[in-house]
Design an enzyme around this catalytic site. Structure first.
Site, PDB file in Angstrom:
ATOM      1  N   ARG A 155     -81.517 -32.991  18.132  1.00 40.12           N
ATOM      2  CA  ARG A 155     -81.242 -34.329  17.568  1.00 40.12           C
ATOM      3  C   ARG A 155     -81.502 -35.502  18.881  1.00 40.12           C
ATOM      4  O   ARG A 155     -81.760 -36.851  17.970  1.00 40.12           O
ATOM      5  CB  ARG A 155     -79.602 -34.046  17.501  1.00 40.12           C
ATOM      6  CG  ARG A 155     -79.840 -33.306  16.186  1.00 40.12           C
ATOM      7  CD  ARG A 155     -77.837 -33.742  15.041  1.00 40.12           C
ATOM      8  NE  ARG A 155     -78.164 -35.001  14.932  1.00 40.12           N
ATOM      9  CZ  ARG A 155     -76.344 -35.473  14.222  1.00 40.12           C
ATOM     10  NH1 ARG A 155     -75.597 -34.402  14.837  1.00 40.12           N
ATOM     11  NH2 ARG A 155     -76.367 -36.400  13.948  1.00 40.12           N
ATOM     12  N   GLN A 194     -71.160 -45.553  10.969  1.00 41.55           N
ATOM     13  CA  GLN A 194     -70.887 -44.117  11.558  1.00 41.55           C
ATOM     14  C   GLN A 194     -71.433 -43.727  12.605  1.00 41.55           C
ATOM     15  O   GLN A 194     -71.731 -42.099  12.590  1.00 41.55           O
ATOM     16  CB  GLN A 194     -70.830 -43.828  10.247  1.00 41.55           C
ATOM     17  CG  GLN A 194     -69.379 -44.185   9.410  1.00 41.55           C
ATOM     18  CD  GLN A 194     -69.516 -43.982   8.065  1.00 41.55           C
ATOM     19  OE1 GLN A 194     -69.254 -42.927   7.751  1.00 41.55           O
ATOM     20  NE2 GLN A 194     -70.357 -44.722   7.674  1.00 41.55           N
ATOM     21  N   ASN A 195     -73.156 -43.800  12.772  1.00 37.55           N
ATOM     22  CA  ASN A 195     -74.116 -43.690  13.531  1.00 37.55           C
ATOM     23  C   ASN A 195     -73.815 -43.394  15.105  1.00 37.55           C
ATOM     24  O   ASN A 195     -73.371 -44.123  15.371  1.00 37.55           O
ATOM     25  CB  ASN A 195     -75.701 -43.862  13.173  1.00 37.55           C
ATOM     26  CG  ASN A 195     -75.961 -44.318  11.650  1.00 37.55           C
ATOM     27  OD1 ASN A 195     -74.776 -43.249  11.232  1.00 37.55           O
ATOM     28  ND2 ASN A 195     -76.739 -45.015  10.900  1.00 37.55           N
ATOM     29  N   ASP A 216     -76.773 -43.252  16.793  1.00 40.57           N
ATOM     30  CA  ASP A 216     -78.012 -42.566  17.358  1.00 40.57           C
ATOM     31  C   ASP A 216     -78.629 -43.591  18.180  1.00 40.57           C
ATOM     32  O   ASP A 216     -79.237 -43.863  18.916  1.00 40.57           O
ATOM     33  CB  ASP A 216     -79.245 -42.763  16.305  1.00 40.57           C
ATOM     34  CG  ASP A 216     -79.030 -43.787  15.288  1.00 40.57           C
ATOM     35  OD1 ASP A 216     -78.448 -44.799  15.494  1.00 40.57           O
ATOM     36  OD2 ASP A 216     -79.609 -43.555  13.679  1.00 40.57           O
ATOM     37  N   HIS A 266     -67.731 -42.947  15.023  1.00 42.34           N
ATOM     38  CA  HIS A 266     -68.572 -41.976  15.672  1.00 42.34           C
ATOM     39  C   HIS A 266     -68.629 -41.501  16.769  1.00 42.34           C
ATOM     40  O   HIS A 266     -69.424 -39.881  17.054  1.00 42.34           O
ATOM     41  CB  HIS A 266     -69.004 -40.828  14.325  1.00 42.34           C
ATOM     42  CG  HIS A 266     -68.133 -40.836  12.659  1.00 42.34           C
ATOM     43  ND1 HIS A 266     -69.073 -40.713  11.798  1.00 42.34           N
ATOM     44  CD2 HIS A 266     -66.988 -41.293  13.053  1.00 42.34           C
ATOM     45  CE1 HIS A 266     -68.317 -41.258  10.692  1.00 42.34           C
ATOM     46  NE2 HIS A 266     -66.989 -41.075  11.185  1.00 42.34           N
ATOM     47  N   CYS A 293     -66.206 -35.751  29.467  1.00 41.86           N
ATOM     48  CA  CYS A 293     -65.124 -34.328  30.046  1.00 41.86           C
ATOM     49  C   CYS A 293     -64.397 -34.059  29.511  1.00 41.86           C
ATOM     50  O   CYS A 293     -63.085 -35.605  29.802  1.00 41.86           O
ATOM     51  CB  CYS A 293     -65.492 -34.340  31.698  1.00 41.86           C
ATOM     52  SG  CYS A 293     -64.651 -32.694  32.698  1.00 41.86           S
ATOM     53  N   GLU A 351     -79.218 -45.330  -4.275  1.00 43.03           N
ATOM     54  CA  GLU A 351     -78.187 -44.441  -4.879  1.00 43.03           C
ATOM     55  C   GLU A 351     -76.551 -44.998  -5.400  1.00 43.03           C
ATOM     56  O   GLU A 351     -76.474 -45.480  -4.331  1.00 43.03           O
ATOM     57  CB  GLU A 351     -78.171 -43.107  -5.184  1.00 43.03           C
ATOM     58  CG  GLU A 351     -77.374 -42.034  -4.100  1.00 43.03           C
ATOM     59  CD  GLU A 351     -78.148 -41.264  -3.760  1.00 43.03           C
ATOM     60  OE1 GLU A 351     -78.819 -40.675  -4.476  1.00 43.03           O
ATOM     61  OE2 GLU A 351     -76.445 -40.231  -3.218  1.00 43.03           O
ATOM     62  N   ALA A 358     -83.015 -49.656   2.416  1.00 41.96           N
ATOM     63  CA  ALA A 358     -82.521 -50.454   3.403  1.00 41.96           C
ATOM     64  C   ALA A 358     -83.399 -51.412   4.214  1.00 41.96           C
ATOM     65  O   ALA A 358     -83.375 -52.862   4.315  1.00 41.96           O
ATOM     66  CB  ALA A 358     -81.000 -49.709   4.627  1.00 41.96           C
TER      67      ALA A 358
HETATM   68  P1  OAD Z   1     -74.467 -39.277   4.223  1.00 43.65           P
HETATM   69  O1  OAD Z   1     -75.678 -38.418   4.308  1.00 43.65           O
HETATM   70  O2  OAD Z   1     -73.153 -39.011   3.198  1.00 43.65           O
HETATM   71  O3  OAD Z   1     -75.301 -40.584   3.070  1.00 43.65           O
HETATM   72  C1  OAD Z   1     -76.333 -41.398   3.530  1.00 43.65           C
HETATM   73  C2  OAD Z   1     -76.109 -42.157   2.368  1.00 43.65           C
HETATM   74  O4  OAD Z   1     -77.287 -43.263   2.505  1.00 43.65           O
HETATM   75  C3  OAD Z   1     -76.192 -41.658   0.858  1.00 43.65           C
HETATM   76  O5  OAD Z   1     -75.455 -42.360  -0.169  1.00 43.65           O
HETATM   77  C4  OAD Z   1     -78.073 -42.290   0.423  1.00 43.65           C
HETATM   78  O6  OAD Z   1     -78.096 -42.539  -1.067  1.00 43.65           O
HETATM   79  C5  OAD Z   1     -77.907 -43.007   0.888  1.00 43.65           C
HETATM   80  N1  OAD Z   1     -79.779 -43.430   1.680  1.00 43.65           N
HETATM   81  C6  OAD Z   1     -80.402 -42.872   2.431  1.00 43.65           C
HETATM   82  N2  OAD Z   1     -81.628 -42.934   2.914  1.00 43.65           N
HETATM   83  C7  OAD Z   1     -81.515 -44.431   2.486  1.00 43.65           C
HETATM   84  C8  OAD Z   1     -82.647 -45.490   2.879  1.00 43.65           C
HETATM   85  N3  OAD Z   1     -83.674 -45.615   3.284  1.00 43.65           N
HETATM   86  N4  OAD Z   1     -81.722 -46.866   2.390  1.00 43.65           N
HETATM   87  C9  OAD Z   1     -80.732 -47.025   2.453  1.00 43.65           C
HETATM   88  N5  OAD Z   1     -79.694 -46.151   1.644  1.00 43.65           N
HETATM   89  C10 OAD Z   1     -80.218 -44.420   2.051  1.00 43.65           C
HETATM   90  O7  OAD Z   1     -74.573 -39.954   5.269  1.00 43.65           O
HETATM   91  P2  OAD Z   1     -73.173 -40.989   6.196  1.00 43.65           P
HETATM   92  O8  OAD Z   1     -72.979 -42.005   4.723  1.00 43.65           O
HETATM   93  O9  OAD Z   1     -73.536 -41.632   7.442  1.00 43.65           O
HETATM   94  O10 OAD Z   1     -69.588 -37.700  10.489  1.00 43.65           O
HETATM   95  O11 OAD Z   1     -71.680 -39.705   6.574  1.00 43.65           O
HETATM   96  C11 OAD Z   1     -71.312 -40.566   6.792  1.00 43.65           C
HETATM   97  C12 OAD Z   1     -70.770 -39.132   7.771  1.00 43.65           C
HETATM   98  O12 OAD Z   1     -70.310 -37.999   7.390  1.00 43.65           O
HETATM   99  C13 OAD Z   1     -71.676 -39.089   9.225  1.00 43.65           C
HETATM  100  O13 OAD Z   1     -71.051 -39.802  10.202  1.00 43.65           O
HETATM  101  C14 OAD Z   1     -71.488 -37.995   9.738  1.00 43.65           C
HETATM  102  C15 OAD Z   1     -71.571 -36.730   8.293  1.00 43.65           C
HETATM  103  O14 OAD Z   1     -70.703 -36.109   8.688  1.00 43.65           O
HETATM  104  C16 OAD Z   1     -69.671 -36.925  11.594  1.00 43.65           C
HETATM  105  O15 OAD Z   1     -70.400 -36.268  11.784  1.00 43.65           O
HETATM  106  C17 OAD Z   1     -68.600 -37.037  11.815  1.00 43.65           C
END
Ligand code: OAD
Length: 250
Positions: free
Chosen positions: A78, A109-110, A112, A127, A135, A222, A238
């Site tokens: 990653r 929440q990212n 990166d 996150h 450590c 969506e 986005a």
């Molecule tokens: P998800 O994969 O759950 O959701 C991603 C969202 O982005 C979805 O609602 C998609 O519809 C939307 N999406 C995809 N491409 C897009 C684009 N080009 N423009 C706008 N929207 C787009 O990811 P997160 O919501 O980030 O946590 O997930 C939350 C947490 O769950 C993460 O931080 C991670 C994961 O497990 C941990 O690892 C603790």
């Protein structure tokens, strides 16, 4: 209210535009969707990370204890993927937005680091960050800007370092969680960009903003669980929506 973003055109209701223009405090809650156009995969859905990999093995403390080498090999992959990614127009627009408001924060929440690379200054990482290692024995935190070379990486005290990220079942870092709730409570407007809003407590932040009298504007490809609470949901990518949305406001 949901509006589609078609052929680069966005119909922004006047009342929403005026409220955003009058806002003094603003925030943006982001999820992996904001980095999707940079080539960093999202988590859920058919092509999501969790459809290919088992989060129980790779994103829990128990998984790490059982097989730190395997977990680090995955985080190394990653890191390599993220190192190749560049901030996209959504990250850049969000960085521009910071200059416009009296008070502004990115709640992400990212892990990166792309918001920082785009120039955002006040970033609350809910996150953690993939470029930090920690450590658990002596509390050392190491920041790096290149993928780990030796797996598993070791602390000077001899213990195995872990990625400084939040895994399933773990609490958010206390300071970040507090700051994010405070930002949400005091935001005149909160943009919610590219998150499925199913992981708590981050998913509660737009509800806190809304219940505190803030305007909530969602941008997602969506509808999500937040859509019903949002004053406006823009359906689109986005990187395409954010620059146009911001042009209509700034
Ligand atoms: P998800 O994969 O759950 O959701 C991603 C969202 O982005 C979805 O609602 C998609 O519809 C939307 N999406 C995809 N491409 C897009 C684009 N080009 N423009 C706008 N929207 C787009 O990811 P997160 O919501 O980030 O946590 O997930 C939350 C947490 O769950 C993460 O931080 C991670 C994961 O497990 C941990 O690892 C603790």
């Amino acid at each position: 209210m949901a509006v589609s973003f078609e052929r680069g055109r966005l119909e922004l209701p006047v009342s929403i535009r005026e409220r955003i223009q009058a806002a003094k405090t603003a925030s943006v809650l982001t999820g992996s969707g904001v980095s999707a156009e940079s080539g960093v995969p999202t988590f859920r859905g058919a092509d999501g990370v969790w459809s290919k990999y088992d989060w129980r093995v790779l994103a829990t403390r128990e998984g790490f204890r059982k097989d730190p080498r395997l977990v680090w090999e995955w985080y190394q992959l990653r890191q390599i993927e993220i190192a190749k990614a560049k901030p996209n127009a959504a990250h850049e627009t969000i960085a521009d937005m910071e200059r416009h408001f009296g008070s502004f924060a990115v709640l992400t929440q990212n892990i990166d680091g792309l918001h920082a690379r785009a120039g955002s200054k006040r970033i609350v990482e809910l996150h953690g960050n993939i470029w930090r290692m920690r450590c658990e024995r002596d509390g050392t935190v190491i920041t790096t800007d290149e993928p780990v070379k030796k797996i598993p990486p070791l602390c000077q005290c001899g213990a195995i370092l872990r990625p400084d990220v939040v895994w399933f079942g773990e609490q958010l870092p206390e300071t970040a969680a507090k700051e994010a709730s405070e930002v949400a409570r005091t935001s005149d407007v909160m943009f919610v960009v590219g998150t499925s809003a199913v992981v708590y407590p981050a998913a509660a932040l737009p509800i806190i903003a809304k219940n505190s009298g803030g305007l909530v504007v969602e941008v997602n490809t969506e509808p999500t669980d937040i859509s019903a609470h949002a004053d406006l949901s823009v359906i689109g990518r986005a990187g395409e929506v954010m620059p146009v949305l911001w042009q209509l406001i700034a």
